[in-house]
Motif scaffolding. Structure first.
Motif, PDB file in Angstrom:
ATOM      1  N   GLU A  60       0.660  -1.100   0.133  1.00 49.07           N
ATOM      2  CA  GLU A  60       0.109  -0.066   0.021  1.00 49.07           C
ATOM      3  C   GLU A  60       0.857   1.102  -0.015  1.00 49.07           C
ATOM      4  OE1 GLU A  60      -2.199   0.522   3.531  1.00 49.07           O
ATOM      5  OE2 GLU A  60      -0.872  -0.466   4.807  1.00 49.07           O
ATOM      6  N   HIS A  61       2.139   1.108   0.362  1.00 49.37           N
ATOM      7  CA  HIS A  61       3.085   2.162   0.053  1.00 49.37           C
ATOM      8  C   HIS A  61       3.823   2.429  -1.227  1.00 49.37           C
ATOM      9  CE1 HIS A  61       2.348   2.658   4.377  1.00 49.37           C
ATOM     10  NE2 HIS A  61       2.797   1.439   4.692  1.00 49.37           N
ATOM     11  N   GLU A  62       3.483   1.484  -1.925  1.00 47.62           N
ATOM     12  CA  GLU A  62       4.327   1.493  -3.092  1.00 47.62           C
ATOM     13  C   GLU A  62       3.868   2.690  -4.287  1.00 47.62           C
ATOM     14  OE1 GLU A  62       4.899  -1.769  -6.745  1.00 47.62           O
ATOM     15  OE2 GLU A  62       3.280  -1.926  -5.448  1.00 47.62           O
ATOM     16  N   ALA A  63       3.009   3.232  -3.787  1.00 40.22           N
ATOM     17  CA  ALA A  63       2.646   4.741  -4.731  1.00 40.22           C
ATOM     18  C   ALA A  63       3.724   5.544  -4.557  1.00 40.22           C
ATOM     19  CB  ALA A  63       1.241   5.220  -4.508  1.00 40.22           C
ATOM     20  N   THR A  80       7.498 -14.856  -4.382  1.00 40.68           N
ATOM     21  CA  THR A  80       6.365 -14.749  -3.651  1.00 40.68           C
ATOM     22  C   THR A  80       5.547 -13.508  -4.160  1.00 40.68           C
ATOM     23  OG1 THR A  80       7.618 -15.311  -1.531  1.00 40.68           O
ATOM     24  CG2 THR A  80       5.496 -13.967  -1.173  1.00 40.68           C
ATOM     25  N   PHE A  81       4.138 -13.986  -4.282  1.00 41.03           N
ATOM     26  CA  PHE A  81       3.179 -12.953  -4.760  1.00 41.03           C
ATOM     27  C   PHE A  81       2.376 -12.162  -3.761  1.00 41.03           C
ATOM     28  CE2 PHE A  81      -1.393 -12.382  -5.754  1.00 41.03           C
ATOM     29  CZ  PHE A  81      -1.300 -11.511  -6.883  1.00 41.03           C
ATOM     30  N   GLY A  82       2.097 -11.382  -4.091  1.00 46.26           N
ATOM     31  CA  GLY A  82       1.295 -10.391  -3.039  1.00 46.26           C
ATOM     32  C   GLY A  82       0.369  -9.351  -3.925  1.00 46.26           C
ATOM     33  N   ALA A  83      -0.832  -9.217  -3.359  1.00 39.94           N
ATOM     34  CA  ALA A  83      -1.897  -8.201  -4.184  1.00 39.94           C
ATOM     35  C   ALA A  83      -2.536  -7.782  -2.864  1.00 39.94           C
ATOM     36  CB  ALA A  83      -2.835  -9.037  -4.756  1.00 39.94           C
ATOM     37  N   ARG A  84      -3.204  -6.341  -3.041  1.00 45.59           N
ATOM     38  CA  ARG A  84      -3.908  -5.711  -2.140  1.00 45.59           C
ATOM     39  C   ARG A  84      -5.268  -5.334  -2.781  1.00 45.59           C
ATOM     40  NH1 ARG A  84      -4.815   0.061  -0.853  1.00 45.59           N
ATOM     41  NH2 ARG A  84      -5.543   0.305   1.284  1.00 45.59           N
ATOM     42  N   ALA A  93      -0.435  -5.113  -7.027  1.00 49.36           N
ATOM     43  CA  ALA A  93       0.011  -6.540  -7.266  1.00 49.36           C
ATOM     44  C   ALA A  93       1.414  -6.599  -7.532  1.00 49.36           C
ATOM     45  CB  ALA A  93      -0.853  -7.250  -8.185  1.00 49.36           C
ATOM     46  N   ALA A  94       2.386  -7.372  -6.781  1.00 53.16           N
ATOM     47  CA  ALA A  94       3.742  -7.563  -7.022  1.00 53.16           C
ATOM     48  C   ALA A  94       4.393  -8.903  -6.852  1.00 53.16           C
ATOM     49  CB  ALA A  94       4.440  -6.440  -6.185  1.00 53.16           C
ATOM     50  N   VAL A  95       5.622  -9.214  -7.353  1.00 55.93           N
ATOM     51  CA  VAL A  95       6.054 -10.522  -6.992  1.00 55.93           C
ATOM     52  C   VAL A  95       7.527 -10.348  -6.647  1.00 55.93           C
ATOM     53  CG1 VAL A  95       6.420 -10.894  -9.572  1.00 55.93           C
ATOM     54  CG2 VAL A  95       6.489 -12.809  -7.949  1.00 55.93           C
ATOM     55  N   PRO A 103       6.294  -4.903  -9.852  1.00 55.07           N
ATOM     56  CA  PRO A 103       5.046  -5.032 -10.086  1.00 55.07           C
ATOM     57  C   PRO A 103       4.422  -5.785 -11.306  1.00 55.07           C
ATOM     58  CG  PRO A 103       5.927  -2.632  -9.935  1.00 55.07           C
ATOM     59  CD  PRO A 103       7.013  -3.871 -10.063  1.00 55.07           C
ATOM     60  N   LEU A 104       3.100  -6.198 -11.195  1.00 51.12           N
ATOM     61  CA  LEU A 104       2.516  -7.252 -12.140  1.00 51.12           C
ATOM     62  C   LEU A 104       1.508  -6.527 -12.895  1.00 51.12           C
ATOM     63  CD1 LEU A 104       2.397 -10.826 -10.271  1.00 51.12           C
ATOM     64  CD2 LEU A 104       3.762  -9.936 -12.067  1.00 51.12           C
ATOM     65  N   ARG A 105       1.089  -6.577 -14.055  1.00 54.18           N
ATOM     66  CA  ARG A 105       0.186  -6.338 -15.057  1.00 54.18           C
ATOM     67  C   ARG A 105      -0.803  -7.243 -14.944  1.00 54.18           C
ATOM     68  NH1 ARG A 105       2.816  -3.123 -20.266  1.00 54.18           N
ATOM     69  NH2 ARG A 105       3.835  -1.539 -19.018  1.00 54.18           N
TER      70      ARG A 105
END
Length: 474
Positions: A60-63, A80-84, A93-95, A103-105
């Motif tokens: 959530e701080h990635e912006a 490891t995959f993460g998504a908010r 969403a990132a890995v 970041p992932l599209r």
């Protein structure tokens, strides 16, 4: 096309053993693969639970990334995959890639898949377009959002597939070894049964129709505690009964042959005496009334017929007893010529045809008996066909045999009579025209004489074509 199962018991037992082992190996393989997969999935779920959604929460701080609020990848495994998610919508969403958050599209389908993950803290398997299959958990965040953390399932699948490959190789080798060892073991175990089969085949090959038969000895392996031993014991009992029946049958045949020979021999003298007295009385024609003269003629005719019958019975009895025949060179061509001359004289109304090779044909045997056999065939053709019938006699030689064919274009032999035409006292008077009586033993003598010479006598017949074929060793 469906391949049939083996027909032999050995093949069926071997295939059955290998099939049962294959089913057992398949069950073990499926169970171990499922168990390993379940174990690895459990460990993966434990890792996801231990992570506590920290990587997903740090997104959530990635912006506004800086030194203090960048995604936390410490202690996170590679990939490891993460998504908010906020209000059911994926916001980040990132890995983990080389210790950094990449970041992932996400495609609309990926976003829908992530939004449908139950928020229950349990592991769920999903598939993402760029990452493949993942194991994910979803937990509630502090800001009324949802944190999804996932680990790739590829290591689990790879480990399970490796186990399956190892099991396939090991089980394949085990099946191959079991098939070979099982075939050898079954072959050794069924060896006593092969002895039973060989003994039964030996008995089946014996000529049981007539004569004395030497039965093989009993089987030694008759252990009643084994199935093969029980079969062997039953076979021994059966062979014992068969041997007893054959012995009694042979003794009965011998008594019957001896009786026929003795009776025929004893009847020759009184029949000859009756015939002599009848001929003597017929010479005094003037002093004998006409009725008595006719009766004497009938007595003389029947005594002649009885003489032929007695002689034929005596000959058959001697042939049945295995009396040795003469073994001398016989000019078969000359015998046929003489027999055909006699047939022409006895049946001038028939058309007699002859087909002989250019060179004389010689066989080894009894000239008198062979002459009688050929004469009986010609007499049979003359007696049982109407005048004007064509009767052809042919003599041919092959590599090791000599063949005599007597063919006529008469009415033929009835189908029901053909299998018994060489039997004794078999007559076809009701089916063919006849001018004189017969004893019903002519063709029996033909068959017995040719068989005693090591040959065969067969007949083929249809209306308009009948052939008697005699085959003798050359």
């Amino acid at each position: 096309m469906r391949r049939p199962l083996p027909r032999t018991l050995r093949g069926q037992l071997t295939v059955g053993l290998v099939a049962l082992l294959a089913l057992a190996c398949l069950a073990v393989g499926i169970f171990t693969a499922l168990a390993l997969r379940g174990f690895l999935m459990g460990r993966l779920d434990e890792q996801l639970a231990a992570s506590g959604g920290r990587f997903a929460a740090s997104l959530e701080h990635e912006a506004k990334p800086d030194a203090d609020n960048r995604p936390d990848t410490r202690g996170q495994a590679e990939s490891t995959f993460g998504a908010r998610l906020l209000n059911g919508t994926v916001t980040q969403a990132a890995v983990v890639d080389d210790a950094t958050a990449r970041p992932l599209r996400l495609t609309p389908g990926d976003r829908h898949t992530l939004a449908s993950v139950p928020v229950d803290g349990n592991g769920h398997s999903i598939r993402l377009s760029d990452l493949g299959t993942y194991r994910v958990t979803a937990v509630n965040g502090d800001d009324e959002d949802v944190m999804i953390t996932g680990l790739p399932l590829h290591p689990v699948e790879e480990t399970v597939h490796r186990l399956e490959a190892v099991e396939a190789v090991l089980f394949g080798a085990a099946l191959l070894g079991t098939g070979i060892a099982g075939a050898v073991w079954v072959r050794v175990s069924l060896r006593p049964l092969q002895k039973v089969t060989a003994r039964a085949a030996e008995v089946a090959g014996l000529p049981l129709a007539s004569g004395e038969v030497a039965m093989p000895g009993p089987l030694p392996d008759t252990d009643p505690r084994t199935e093969v031993g029980q079969v062997g014991s039953a076979l021994n009992h059966m062979l014992g009964h068969v041997e007893d029946a054959l012995t009694r049958r042979h003794a009965s045949e011998e008594r019957l042959r001896q009786f026929a020979a003795d009776a025929s021999h004893e009847l020759r003298t009184p029949v000859a005496n009756i015939r002599g007295h009848a001929e003597l009385a017929l010479r005094r024609h003037a002093s004998v009334p006409a009725e008595v003269h006719h009766a004497l003629e009938r007595i003389d005719s029947e005594s002649q017929r009885m003489t032929r019958l007695v002689d034929d019975l005596l000959l058959l009895a001697r042939l049945d007893a295995g009396r040795p025949l003469e073994h001398e060179p016989v000019d078969l061509t000359l015998l046929i010529l003489n027999a055909l001359d006699d047939a022409r004289a006895a049946g001038p109304g028939h058309h007699w045809l002859l087909d002989l090779p250019e060179e004389p044909v010689t066989v080894t045997g009894d000239a008198h008996r062979l002459q009688q056999a050929i004469g009986n065939l010609l007499a049979n053709a003359r007696t049982h066909t109407p005048p004007g019938t064509d009767v052809a006699v042919s003599l041919t030689t092959e590599q090791t045999t000599v063949r005599v064919d007597v063919t006529d274009n008469g009415p033929g032999i009835p189908d029901e009579l053909r299998p018994e035409v060489f039997g004794r006292f078999v007559r076809a008077d009701h089916a063919r025209s006849r001018s004189t009586g017969s004893t019903g033993l002519g063709l029996s003598i033909v068959h017995a004489v040719i068989t005693a010479h090591g040959g065969t006598a067969i007949v083929t017949s249809r209306p308009g074509h009948t052939t008697f074929r005699l085959t003798l060793p050359g």
